[in-house]
Design an enzyme around this catalytic site. Sequence first.
Site: not given
Ligand code: GLA
Length: 728
Positions: A472, A542
């Site tokens: 990420d 997301d």
């Molecule tokens: C980002 C990712 C999510 C999750 C969060 C965790 O937003 O896109 O899928 O992994 O971080 O903090």
Amino acid sequence: MRSLPIGCCFALFFACAALAQIQYDASRKVWLITSSHSSYAMGIGPTGQLQHLYWGAPLWRIADVPAAQESHDISSFDPHQMLENEEFPGWGGPRYYEPGLKITRANGDRDLVLHYERHSIQENELEIALKDIRDDIEATLYYRVYPDSGIIGRWAVIRNGTNQPITLESAQSATWYMPRGVSYRLSYLSGRWAAETQLNREPVQEGMKILESRLGHTGHNLNPWFAIDPGNADEQHGRVWFGALAWSGNWRIAIEQTPYQQVRVTGGFNTFDFAYPLKPGESLETPVFYGGYSNSGFGEASRLLHQLELADIQPHGLKARARPVLYNSWEATEFNFTEAGQKELAEKAAKLAIELFVIDDGWFGKRNNDHAGLGDWVVNPQKFPNGLNALISYVNGLGMDFGLWVEPEMVNPDSDLYRAHPDWVMNFPGRPRSELRNQLVLNLARDDVKEYIFNVLDKLATEYKISYFKWDMNRTFAEPGWPEVAPEEQKELWVKYVRNLYDIMARLRAKHPNLEIESCSGGGGRIDLGILRYVDEFWTSDNTEAFDRLRIQEGFSQAYAPKLMSAWVTDVPNMNQRSTPLQYRFLVAMQGALGVGANLNKWTDEDTQLAAKMIALDKKIRDTVQFGKLYRILSPRTSDTTANEYVSRDGTEAVLFGFRHSQEYNTVPPIIYLEGLDAHATYRVESIDNKLPNQQQEASGAWLMQNGLQLQLKGDFDSTLVLLHRVQ
Ligand code: GLA
């Protein structure tokens, strides 16, 4: 293709579909790059400048392409240089369009005029070196043609052969020219967090339109892809020129229409805050800018790009496995989980025949919320009193692989790493360090930081049986200072950060050949063909709300293959407070790499049964979906019904997904005209939920494509899937 005489080209198209040829006509100084999909031609003009001559449908006769000519000034305001389609112009002389290269010499001289120096052809790659008319400053242009898609990858290597330093202020990968005298339309992808890859279409007009990122990463706002058509292309018809820039940092694509009927698309490193010094003997390689041509609309343009990505860019190419079905509890539990709770979820996931169990954010350091712990990549003993291996063995024992979330490029100021190395984040001394999501960005351009991050991840992959990292990157850059290097070198950070990121991923994969990586950046903030060389899939967004996802996924699919599109089934109500049925959510997600992100503890028996059925179905169709040919039949942007069809590479299987938003006025269900089938073949037709009541069990490709299927989609958020199997 090396040795075919020029005259063989015509036969080439029909006999050898997957060949390409690069020809050079020395007498007229013309190159022609040809595949069964497209041709591209250049030539050297009378004074030595390299001119673009043709890009479009395949040509078979190099003699048709006229030698490059010099134009004449129209007026003192319209110099001839501006009328010529210079392939890679330096900024010098009376040139005012977007240059390929702009430099400043140590003595302040900024004029750069690039002329042909030499070239070489190796199989499917052409290399043309251009050199300044006075100094030993070279731009070597590379053209690699991929026969299966006809797509050409173009990049440049800029070399300073002088004995003085120079600074590059613009280093582009390529300029693409559209045929002259046509009014064009631009398609591009824009968005923001949780609303990525929205498809836009607008006319190309005089002036310049910039698609770019200044954010440090690829970005949610614009994606480095474009398509240009004469305004009349649709999914099945029309001429479409398209391209994608392979860079995960500050990128820029300038679409420019000059007063001289030229439409030019120039892409490479973003010129914003760009200054890259080259000492004597040093060079800089630009990212690859891929470009292709479709004679059959946007659908074919996407399929050609998908082919390139799957066969020629992603790790393992076409030998890559289809993405396994994964479970991730992030949306269900966020940071609030225990080993016992994860084991319980793992048991439930295993019963659904899920194949990969992923622990998301929150497993390390003092990471109980997003205020602390980033940077401290040690297992949190409160959450995992028996260590992570206890959970991994348990998960493996249930028959699933184990995956782990990491965000290695970041620190929370409240972390042991930041307390030990506050200088490791990018910063301008004495200036604020802007936090976003309570975190700062490590300066990965520094080799010591790069080594540290590599070692952290290598250690994790060595100590634990980790099959997959969800990698990420949850914020944009700010105050991108690098105080440890000389002021004139500080802006190299933009480039070196990305190169070091790629380097870490490449080394990790080389050392741990079974490790897979998902590129995530707060959803779809790092989706591009640069990072695709090192990752197996992208986290699309997301936003997992299924109806919103239809449009995000439609945009994604313009540029990226379904196999690369990670998609989860999550709980409702979700974003927009919208609730959709579980089957609808599954079918939306099954158009990519399926994951489940729901809280399995809340599911009813009925939900669990349906989920198990859908996961089994996904495994049956995923090769067709992930590696097949995508036909976007009805778009959620323009229709109440969305329909996407996927045809397997060998043509024996096809699947049709249908979704209806809201039936109004009791209108009859839409008819879907299938595509990409063999008209002369017969297919077995099977609906998963009896939404084809009057359909015979077998039908010819001709019937399915000409008469179509009337899917009985009714009410709100109805969905269905039809399976087609070629029987003869
Ligand atoms: C980002 C990712 C999510 C999750 C969060 C965790 O937003 O896109 O899928 O992994 O971080 O903090």
